[in-house]
Design a protein around this motif. Structure first.
Motif, mmCIF file in Angstrom:
data_model
loop_
_atom_site.group_PDB
_atom_site.id
_atom_site.type_symbol
_atom_site.label_atom_id
_atom_site.label_comp_id
_atom_site.label_asym_id
_atom_site.label_seq_id
_atom_site.Cartn_x
_atom_site.Cartn_y
_atom_site.Cartn_z
ATOM 1 N N ASN A 117 44.483 38.747 36.946
ATOM 2 C CA ASN A 117 44.217 37.876 38.076
ATOM 3 C C ASN A 117 44.044 38.757 39.295
ATOM 4 O OD1 ASN A 117 44.784 36.195 40.461
ATOM 5 N ND2 ASN A 117 45.114 34.605 38.927
ATOM 6 N N VAL A 118 42.859 38.694 39.906
ATOM 7 C CA VAL A 118 42.564 39.496 41.098
ATOM 8 C C VAL A 118 42.343 38.539 42.261
ATOM 9 C CG1 VAL A 118 40.992 41.178 42.131
ATOM 10 C CG2 VAL A 118 41.491 41.289 39.680
ATOM 11 N N ASN A 119 43.324 38.462 43.171
ATOM 12 C CA ASN A 119 43.235 37.589 44.341
ATOM 13 C C ASN A 119 42.908 36.146 43.956
ATOM 14 O OD1 ASN A 119 43.755 39.745 46.120
ATOM 15 N ND2 ASN A 119 41.604 40.337 46.052
ATOM 16 N N GLY A 120 43.538 35.642 42.905
ATOM 17 C CA GLY A 120 43.355 34.263 42.492
ATOM 18 C C GLY A 120 42.158 34.024 41.587
ATOM 19 N N THR A 123 39.838 37.554 36.034
ATOM 20 C CA THR A 123 38.796 38.538 35.759
ATOM 21 C C THR A 123 39.037 39.168 34.391
ATOM 22 O OG1 THR A 123 38.643 39.026 38.112
ATOM 23 C CG2 THR A 123 37.675 40.624 36.613
ATOM 24 N N PRO A 148 40.036 30.130 40.402
ATOM 25 C CA PRO A 148 41.457 29.907 40.140
ATOM 26 C C PRO A 148 41.683 28.692 39.237
ATOM 27 C CG PRO A 148 41.073 30.345 42.457
ATOM 28 C CD PRO A 148 39.729 30.192 41.812
#
Length: 171
Positions: A117-120, A123, A148
């Motif tokens: 999870n990259v900033n919501g 990925t 998200p």
């Protein structure tokens, strides 16, 4: 060819909005494709772990491959069955995928993946060699981005389909 569902599971998060995915850095880029990945789940995913069939396709709608200028895009269909739920979908996996190019040629891709999870944004990165067909010997890396997760759908109607943007880099 079939993709293992543990890898597909990362695509099960929920529909993505239009996201841009940056290709991974590489020393020598042989080609770049952009497009989307869509997965449909039967039955829809809920909070309960159950046998689920996932079908879908990677759709590279725009490709620039200087060493193979006739290659403009590909489709990579996949299907498989695994025990899944809304909370058991982001697991690493590996498998093979057949890429059907716009020219009628076929490539085989052997991949493994990881998710984070990259900033919501969920990925996923899948990478591995092209073992036959156009681009044989190159390494293909796919980056998938999903919006998200909205767990409310898991508790009500379930999650029946997800779509995310994808970038494929041949190196």
């Amino acid at each position: 060819m079939r993709k293992t569902l543990s890898a597909l599971a990362a695509l099960l998060v929920l529909p993505a909005t239009a996201l841009t995915v940056a290709p991974p850095a590489s020393a020598l880029q042989l080609g770049l494709c952009t497009g989307s990945t869509t997965t449909t789940y039967t039955p829809a995913l809920t909070g309960t772990l159950k046998s689920t069939t996932a079908t879908g396709a990677d759709d590279a709608s725009l490709c620039v491959v200087p060493t193979h200028p006739a290659l403009h895009g590909f489709t990579g269909p996949f299907t498989g069955t695994q025990d899944l739920s809304c909370t058991s979908i982001l697991t690493p996996g590996s498998g093979t995928e057949t890429l059907y190019w716009n020219t009628g040629q076929v490539s085989q891709w052997s991949w493994s993946n990881n998710f984070q999870n990259v900033n919501g944004i969920e990925t996923g990165t899948a990478t591995g060699p092209i073992t036959s067909g156009p681009m044989t010997g190159s390494t293909l890396t796919q980056v998938i981005a999903l919006a998200p997760t909205t767990l409310a759908d898991c508790a009500t109607t379930g999650v029946s389909q997800v779509t995310g943007s994808s970038t494929w880099t041949f190196a």
